[in-house]
Motif scaffolding. Structure first.
Motif, PDB file in Angstrom:
ATOM      1  N   LEU A 162       0.735  -0.906   0.492  1.00 19.54           N
ATOM      2  CA  LEU A 162      -0.001   0.624  -0.128  1.00 19.54           C
ATOM      3  C   LEU A 162       1.283   1.401   0.287  1.00 19.54           C
ATOM      4  N   ASP A 163       0.751   1.973  -0.861  1.00 15.04           N
ATOM      5  CA  ASP A 163       1.508   3.279  -0.968  1.00 15.04           C
ATOM      6  C   ASP A 163       0.031   4.353  -1.154  1.00 15.04           C
ATOM      7  N   MET A 164      -0.023   4.933   0.115  1.00 16.00           N
ATOM      8  CA  MET A 164      -0.597   6.439   0.373  1.00 16.00           C
ATOM      9  C   MET A 164      -0.134   7.325  -0.539  1.00 16.00           C
ATOM     10  N   GLU A 165       1.011   7.785  -1.038  1.00 10.72           N
ATOM     11  CA  GLU A 165       1.291   8.965  -1.580  1.00 10.72           C
ATOM     12  C   GLU A 165       0.589   8.975  -2.891  1.00 10.72           C
ATOM     13  N   LYS A 166      -0.188   8.108  -3.780  1.00  6.89           N
ATOM     14  CA  LYS A 166      -0.906   7.409  -4.616  1.00  6.89           C
ATOM     15  C   LYS A 166      -2.335   7.996  -4.581  1.00  6.89           C
ATOM     16  N   PHE A 167      -3.068   8.854  -3.444  1.00 11.79           N
ATOM     17  CA  PHE A 167      -4.255   8.832  -3.185  1.00 11.79           C
ATOM     18  C   PHE A 167      -4.159  10.664  -2.564  1.00 11.79           C
ATOM     19  N   ASP A 168      -4.967  10.936  -3.276  1.00 14.83           N
ATOM     20  CA  ASP A 168      -5.080  12.633  -2.650  1.00 14.83           C
ATOM     21  C   ASP A 168      -5.646  12.137  -1.014  1.00 14.83           C
ATOM     22  N   GLU A 169      -6.082  13.828  -0.565  1.00 21.50           N
ATOM     23  CA  GLU A 169      -6.477  13.458   1.565  1.00 21.50           C
ATOM     24  C   GLU A 169      -7.842  12.912   1.359  1.00 21.50           C
ATOM     25  N   ASN A 170      -8.747  13.545   0.552  1.00 26.51           N
ATOM     26  CA  ASN A 170     -10.186  12.926   0.637  1.00 26.51           C
ATOM     27  C   ASN A 170     -10.018  11.251   0.974  1.00 26.51           C
ATOM     28  N   ALA A 171      -9.291  11.034   0.055  1.00 28.08           N
ATOM     29  CA  ALA A 171      -9.111   9.751  -0.960  1.00 28.08           C
ATOM     30  C   ALA A 171      -8.676   9.026   1.047  1.00 28.08           C
ATOM     31  N   ILE A 172      -7.281   9.796   1.438  1.00 27.28           N
ATOM     32  CA  ILE A 172      -6.911   9.394   2.592  1.00 27.28           C
ATOM     33  C   ILE A 172      -7.148   9.386   3.859  1.00 27.28           C
ATOM     34  N   GLU A 173      -8.031  10.866   3.857  1.00 32.62           N
ATOM     35  CA  GLU A 173      -8.955  10.700   5.267  1.00 32.62           C
ATOM     36  C   GLU A 173     -10.001   9.315   5.054  1.00 32.62           C
ATOM     37  N   THR A 174     -10.667   8.608   3.818  1.00 30.26           N
ATOM     38  CA  THR A 174     -11.771   7.642   4.118  1.00 30.26           C
ATOM     39  C   THR A 174     -11.027   6.179   4.331  1.00 30.26           C
ATOM     40  N   ILE A 175     -10.068   6.364   3.827  1.00 24.84           N
ATOM     41  CA  ILE A 175      -9.231   5.317   4.116  1.00 24.84           C
ATOM     42  C   ILE A 175      -8.615   5.303   5.808  1.00 24.84           C
ATOM     43  N   LEU A 176      -8.084   5.924   6.155  1.00 19.90           N
ATOM     44  CA  LEU A 176      -8.924   6.347   7.521  1.00 19.90           C
ATOM     45  C   LEU A 176      -9.498   5.745   8.519  1.00 19.90           C
ATOM     46  N   SER A 177     -10.657   6.300   7.729  1.00 22.10           N
ATOM     47  CA  SER A 177     -11.585   6.144   8.784  1.00 22.10           C
ATOM     48  C   SER A 177     -12.081   4.546   8.123  1.00 22.10           C
ATOM     49  N   SER A 178     -11.890   4.489   7.171  1.00 18.75           N
ATOM     50  CA  SER A 178     -12.793   3.050   6.473  1.00 18.75           C
ATOM     51  C   SER A 178     -11.977   2.051   8.136  1.00 18.75           C
ATOM     52  N   PHE A 179     -10.480   2.113   8.483  1.00 17.24           N
ATOM     53  CA  PHE A 179      -9.575   1.850   9.348  1.00 17.24           C
ATOM     54  C   PHE A 179     -10.062   1.507  10.730  1.00 17.24           C
ATOM     55  N   LYS A 180     -10.446   2.145  11.174  1.00  8.97           N
ATOM     56  CA  LYS A 180     -10.689   2.812  12.781  1.00  8.97           C
ATOM     57  C   LYS A 180     -12.782   1.557  13.149  1.00  8.97           C
ATOM     58  N   ASP A 181     -12.610   0.928  11.466  1.00 13.13           N
ATOM     59  CA  ASP A 181     -14.475   0.992  12.151  1.00 13.13           C
ATOM     60  C   ASP A 181     -13.949  -0.943  11.595  1.00 13.13           C
ATOM     61  N   ILE A 182     -13.198  -1.791  11.806  1.00 11.32           N
ATOM     62  CA  ILE A 182     -13.715  -2.877  11.333  1.00 11.32           C
ATOM     63  C   ILE A 182     -14.276  -4.252  11.625  1.00 11.32           C
ATOM     64  N   PRO A 183     -15.389  -4.099  11.235  1.00 10.47           N
ATOM     65  CA  PRO A 183     -16.372  -5.179  11.083  1.00 10.47           C
ATOM     66  C   PRO A 183     -15.871  -6.871  12.118  1.00 10.47           C
ATOM     67  N   ASP A 184     -15.836  -7.618  13.677  1.00 10.70           N
ATOM     68  CA  ASP A 184     -15.254  -8.619  13.440  1.00 10.70           C
ATOM     69  C   ASP A 184     -14.902  -9.627  13.217  1.00 10.70           C
ATOM     70  N   GLU A 185     -16.013  -9.522  11.822  1.00  8.68           N
ATOM     71  CA  GLU A 185     -15.873 -10.390  11.386  1.00  8.68           C
ATOM     72  C   GLU A 185     -14.253 -11.151   9.730  1.00  8.68           C
ATOM     73  N   CYS A 186     -14.239  -9.158   9.649  1.00  7.08           N
ATOM     74  CA  CYS A 186     -13.182  -9.113   8.400  1.00  7.08           C
ATOM     75  C   CYS A 186     -11.684  -8.334   9.711  1.00  7.08           C
ATOM     76  N   THR A 187     -10.805  -9.415   8.834  1.00  9.00           N
ATOM     77  CA  THR A 187      -9.509  -8.786   8.650  1.00  9.00           C
ATOM     78  C   THR A 187      -8.554  -8.355   7.946  1.00  9.00           C
ATOM     79  N   VAL A 188      -7.943  -6.947   7.978  1.00  8.25           N
ATOM     80  CA  VAL A 188      -6.794  -6.441   6.937  1.00  8.25           C
ATOM     81  C   VAL A 188      -6.170  -6.909   6.865  1.00  8.25           C
ATOM     82  N   ILE A 189      -4.951  -6.854   6.028  1.00  6.96           N
ATOM     83  CA  ILE A 189      -3.619  -7.078   6.584  1.00  6.96           C
ATOM     84  C   ILE A 189      -2.941  -6.561   5.409  1.00  6.96           C
TER      85      ILE A 189
END
Length: 350
Positions: A85-112
């Motif tokens: 994953l290279d965050m440099e390739k995303f704009d600021e809005n996309a980065i905020e969305t990614i960070l937000s999605s990582f804060k609330d991950i369902p119990d049935e999902c694991t992100v690696i």
């Protein structure tokens, strides 16, 4: 949260795996190993599992959010694997969305998130921002795999050989570690090759020297070591082998010069009573290269500081010749090797 290797390993064994796992570091072999262990524990060994979503260094952000939020099929677990994953390739809005999605991950999902690419990528601002944010999250495990010490790599080689039904002494295992520059991927591959060759039995030093592929830095270190002993003939034979491999003379000289800088530091430390570990720390040697200082201190015990300084002058002049003249590179290197010999160096200059 920040994890070390032991804590991550314990979490995997117990099944208490964080919702998001960010793995990175110089020891890419361990990054891949622990990525595989996480995958095996969460969804099994099938890398084509319907509940495994694979993403690359960049992707549409909605694909990530949909993958995290969707329910697993015919299972109670799913995994989103993001490679390099290279965050440099995303704009600021996309980065905020990614960070937000990582804060609330369902119990049935694991992100690696598995980073096995360039270590320079991690140093960039946006990637550092992600690491900092995840390090503060309770649902995240951020684990950096730094280079292992020669002693640790030696232990792993011995364990691997034993697991394959082979016997190897500690000095011979250390020899493999040094020949492969303590790179776990290389040392593992070379140990596997030697075990296959032996079948069951002892891996000897002769087998190691015969079958192990010599790395460029290792070969040039051997060349420099022969020079400190006054063995010009053997040093020239090593050079002949390097030239046959079509190694650029400038690259050979640069690596040889690096060895003599190690010798200079080691001799300076010896003259002031400093230890090899302190030299390695002061000059920022990576953990997998601390053995270089120890070996340098053993080699320079027979040399005086004036000789080493003269050698550095000779190498500087040779570098200048290679880069500014039309003289054949092999000729420059051969003359340099002769001049670097202890009995020649005090008076030999270009």
């Amino acid at each position: 949260m920040k994890y070390d290797e032991d804590k991550l390993s314990s979490a995997i064994k117990s099944g208490d795996i964080s919702r998001i796992n960010y793995l990175y570091g110089d020891e890419r072999f361990l990054v891949k190993t622990y990525t595989d262990r996480l995958l095996d524990t969460t969804i099994g060994k099938d890398r084509n599992d319907i509940n495994l979503t694979k993403l690359g260094s960049t992707f549409p952000v909605d694909v990530l959010t949909d993958s995290i939020e969707s329910m697993p099929l015919f299972s109670d677990k799913k995994v989103v694997l993001i490679s390099d994953l290279d965050m440099e390739k995303f704009d600021e809005n996309a980065i905020e969305t990614i960070l937000s999605s990582f804060k609330d991950i369902p119990d049935e999902c694991t992100v690696i998130i598995s980073i096995t690419g360039s270590s320079e990528q991690i140093k960039k601002a946006k990637n550092k921002k992600l690491i900092t944010a995840l390090s503060k999250q309770k649902n995240a495990a951020v684990c950096e795999f730094t280079h292992l010490t020669p002693a640790r790599v030696t232990e792993l080689i011995m364990k691997k050989a034993a697991k394959r039904g082979c016997v190897i002494s500690r000095p011979n295992a250390q020899h493999i570690a040094e020949l492969t520059l303590c790179d776990l991927s290389l040392s593992s591959a070379e140990t596997d090759k030697l075990c296959s060759y032996v079948g069951t039995g002892e891996i000897t030093a002769e087998m190691i020297d015969k079958l192990t592929i010599k790395q460029l830095d290792t070969s040039i270190y051997s060349l420099a070591a022969e020079l400190t002993k006054g063995n010009r003939k053997q040093a020239l034979l090593i050079l002949d082998d390097l030239i046959a491999q079509k190694i650029d003379p400038i690259v050979i000289l640069a690596s040889l010069s690096s060895n003599y800088i190690d010798f200079y530091r080691a001799k300076a430390a010896q003259s002031t009573g400093k230890s090899a570990s302190l030299v390695a720390e002061d000059f920022g040697y990576a953990k997998n290269r601390t053995f270089v200082v120890t070996k340098a201190m053993n080699l320079v015990s027979r040399l005086d500081m004036t000789h080493i300084r003269n050698c550095l002058d000779i190498l500087f002049n040779a570098d200048h010749l290679l880069k500014t003249s039309a003289i054949n590179g092999r000729t420059v290197l051969e003359e340099t090797i002769v001049k670097l010999s202890p009995e020649k160096s005090r008076r030999a200059y270009y």
